[in-house]
Design an enzyme around this catalytic site. Structure first.
Site, mmCIF file in Angstrom:
data_model
loop_
_atom_site.group_PDB
_atom_site.id
_atom_site.type_symbol
_atom_site.label_atom_id
_atom_site.label_comp_id
_atom_site.label_asym_id
_atom_site.label_seq_id
_atom_site.Cartn_x
_atom_site.Cartn_y
_atom_site.Cartn_z
ATOM 1 N N TYR A 165 0.826 -1.210 0.000
ATOM 2 C CA TYR A 165 0.000 0.000 0.000
ATOM 3 C C TYR A 165 0.862 1.263 0.000
ATOM 4 O O TYR A 165 0.469 2.275 -0.587
ATOM 5 C CB TYR A 165 -1.005 -0.003 1.169
ATOM 6 C CG TYR A 165 -2.226 -0.833 0.830
ATOM 7 C CD1 TYR A 165 -3.234 -0.331 0.011
ATOM 8 C CD2 TYR A 165 -2.342 -2.139 1.277
ATOM 9 C CE1 TYR A 165 -4.337 -1.098 -0.338
ATOM 10 C CE2 TYR A 165 -3.446 -2.922 0.943
ATOM 11 C CZ TYR A 165 -4.440 -2.388 0.134
ATOM 12 O OH TYR A 165 -5.519 -3.151 -0.228
ATOM 13 N N HIS A 189 -15.034 2.757 -1.370
ATOM 14 C CA HIS A 189 -14.014 1.798 -0.912
ATOM 15 C C HIS A 189 -12.916 2.482 -0.096
ATOM 16 O O HIS A 189 -11.811 1.970 0.005
ATOM 17 C CB HIS A 189 -13.410 1.050 -2.118
ATOM 18 C CG HIS A 189 -14.405 0.169 -2.811
ATOM 19 N ND1 HIS A 189 -14.220 -0.370 -4.060
ATOM 20 C CD2 HIS A 189 -15.633 -0.275 -2.407
ATOM 21 C CE1 HIS A 189 -15.269 -1.105 -4.404
ATOM 22 N NE2 HIS A 189 -16.146 -1.044 -3.425
ATOM 23 N N CYS A 246 -2.153 2.111 23.164
ATOM 24 C CA CYS A 246 -2.569 1.236 22.054
ATOM 25 C C CYS A 246 -1.361 0.519 21.461
ATOM 26 O O CYS A 246 -0.319 1.121 21.231
ATOM 27 C CB CYS A 246 -3.279 2.077 20.987
ATOM 28 S SG CYS A 246 -3.879 1.077 19.609
HETATM 29 P P1 OAD Z 1 -11.300 -2.550 -12.610
HETATM 30 O O1 OAD Z 1 -9.824 -2.541 -12.677
HETATM 31 O O2 OAD Z 1 -11.989 -3.804 -12.253
HETATM 32 O O3 OAD Z 1 -11.885 -2.095 -14.027
HETATM 33 C C1 OAD Z 1 -11.362 -0.969 -14.674
HETATM 34 C C2 OAD Z 1 -12.246 -0.658 -15.868
HETATM 35 O O4 OAD Z 1 -11.766 0.543 -16.455
HETATM 36 C C3 OAD Z 1 -12.230 -1.727 -16.967
HETATM 37 O O5 OAD Z 1 -13.561 -2.043 -17.331
HETATM 38 C C4 OAD Z 1 -11.487 -1.051 -18.109
HETATM 39 O O6 OAD Z 1 -11.965 -1.464 -19.397
HETATM 40 C C5 OAD Z 1 -11.806 0.405 -17.859
HETATM 41 N N1 OAD Z 1 -10.829 1.353 -18.390
HETATM 42 C C6 OAD Z 1 -9.500 1.178 -18.596
HETATM 43 N N2 OAD Z 1 -8.938 2.287 -19.072
HETATM 44 C C7 OAD Z 1 -9.934 3.220 -19.166
HETATM 45 C C8 OAD Z 1 -9.978 4.576 -19.596
HETATM 46 N N3 OAD Z 1 -8.887 5.226 -19.996
HETATM 47 N N4 OAD Z 1 -11.177 5.206 -19.547
HETATM 48 C C9 OAD Z 1 -12.299 4.571 -19.130
HETATM 49 N N5 OAD Z 1 -12.301 3.282 -18.729
HETATM 50 C C10 OAD Z 1 -11.137 2.624 -18.737
HETATM 51 O O7 OAD Z 1 -11.707 -1.334 -11.661
HETATM 52 P P2 OAD Z 1 -12.992 -1.136 -10.764
HETATM 53 O O8 OAD Z 1 -14.215 -1.553 -11.486
HETATM 54 O O9 OAD Z 1 -12.935 0.239 -10.252
HETATM 55 O O10 OAD Z 1 -11.924 -2.913 -4.762
HETATM 56 O O11 OAD Z 1 -12.705 -2.145 -9.596
HETATM 57 C C11 OAD Z 1 -13.658 -2.283 -8.602
HETATM 58 C C12 OAD Z 1 -12.995 -2.695 -7.331
HETATM 59 O O12 OAD Z 1 -12.262 -3.906 -7.534
HETATM 60 C C13 OAD Z 1 -11.933 -1.741 -6.830
HETATM 61 O O13 OAD Z 1 -12.456 -0.643 -6.134
HETATM 62 C C14 OAD Z 1 -11.132 -2.612 -5.929
HETATM 63 C C15 OAD Z 1 -10.983 -3.798 -6.839
HETATM 64 O O14 OAD Z 1 -10.698 -5.014 -6.238
HETATM 65 C C16 OAD Z 1 -11.342 -3.182 -3.597
HETATM 66 O O15 OAD Z 1 -10.135 -3.184 -3.450
HETATM 67 C C17 OAD Z 1 -12.318 -3.444 -2.509
#
Ligand code: OAD
Length: 242
Positions: free
Chosen positions: A66, A114, A152
């Site tokens: 992180y 998140h 703590c």
């Molecule tokens: P993902 O990494 O799952 O998906 C990213 C999306 O962005 C994909 O559908 C890509 O096609 C799209 N993408 C890529 N480049 C792009 C661009 N320039 N413009 C627009 N879209 C683009 O990300 P999230 O859906 O945000 O959770 O992931 C959801 C959650 O899964 C995250 O918050 C995280 C992860 O595990 C936790 O850590 C709890």
């Protein structure tokens, strides 16, 4: 034609909710979780880094990872899409992203479903902890930062929601309320795979909002939305919102 229709709906809307995922920050240089070889979950196992069990088993590794991501976020800057969204008073952001690019662009109504990576807190007493910015070079293990409370024995953890943890109740309730009352919902850069966040476009549609998805790839949300724009956020968002 589809972009013109989207733009028209956005200009006519009284209340716009923008739901963003990792793709929103991709063109700022922050890796997505899925989709490419460089995506985080292609390179690392989420069970080993983003769960309470991983933190219990090897906290220095989790902390180092992180810190590495924190350094990446700090080195990134908002792009034209973040900036134009911030210039719209009637546009509220609900994000799954743990970065602060919407805030740095100037958006004032941002809900983090998140969490925020830099909202460090003690893993035992939950008090906020201020942690100095990471220094380069970084390694993928790092010494833990002790909780400053004398009584703590805890350590600082990132302010994110790990798999197996609940979303912050206030943030989630606010997101549902906003999705239920907007005229237009714009869904940008999410794979639509992680729930409950992925249910918000459906909630908006059920309450009568016009839904627009922006993503270079089709997702499970694509068949549900009114308009799908196959495009990258930094290109199309300024066009639609200017
Ligand atoms: P993902 O990494 O799952 O998906 C990213 C999306 O962005 C994909 O559908 C890509 O096609 C799209 N993408 C890529 N480049 C792009 C661009 N320039 N413009 C627009 N879209 C683009 O990300 P999230 O859906 O945000 O959770 O992931 C959801 C959650 O899964 C995250 O918050 C995280 C992860 O595990 C936790 O850590 C709890």
């Amino acid at each position: 034609m589809t972009a013109e229709l989207a733009s028209e709906r956005i200009q006519q809307a009284e209340r716009i909710v923008v739901l963003t995922g990792a793709g929103m920050s991709a063109e700022s240089g922050i890796a997505t979780f899925r989709g490419t070889e460089e995506s985080l979950w292609s390179r690392w196992d989420p069970q080993q880094l983003a769960t309470p069990e991983a933190w219990s088993a090897h906290p220095q590794t989790v902390w180092g990872w992180y810190r590495y991501r924190h350094a990446g976020i700090q080195a990134a800057a908002p792009h034209a899409g973040h900036l134009v969204l911030a210039s719209h008073d009637n546009c509220e952001i609900i994000t799954q992203n743990v970065d602060d690019l919407h805030e740095r662009a100037g958006s004032t109504t941002v809900t983090h479903l998140h969490g925020r990576l830099d909202a460090f807190r003690c893993h035992l007493c939950h008090r906020p902890i201020s942690v100095a910015p990471p220094q380069q070079p970084l390694s993928l293990t790092a010494d833990l930062t002790k909780c400053p409370q004398p009584s703590c024995a805890g350590y600082a953890r990132p302010g994110v929601v790990w798999f197996g943890e609940n979303l912050p109740t206030d943030a989630w309730e606010h997101a549902v309320q906003s999705a239920s009352t907007c005229d237009v919902a714009v869904i940008i850069g999410t794979s639509g795979l992680v729930y409950p966040a992925a249910s918000l476009p459906g909630i908006a549609a059920d309450h009568g909002a016009f839904t627009i998805e922006i993503n270079p790839e089709r997702t499970p949300l694509t068949p549900q939305v009114d308009l799908y724009l196959c495009a990258a956020a930094a290109d199309i968002v300024p066009q639609l919102f200017s």
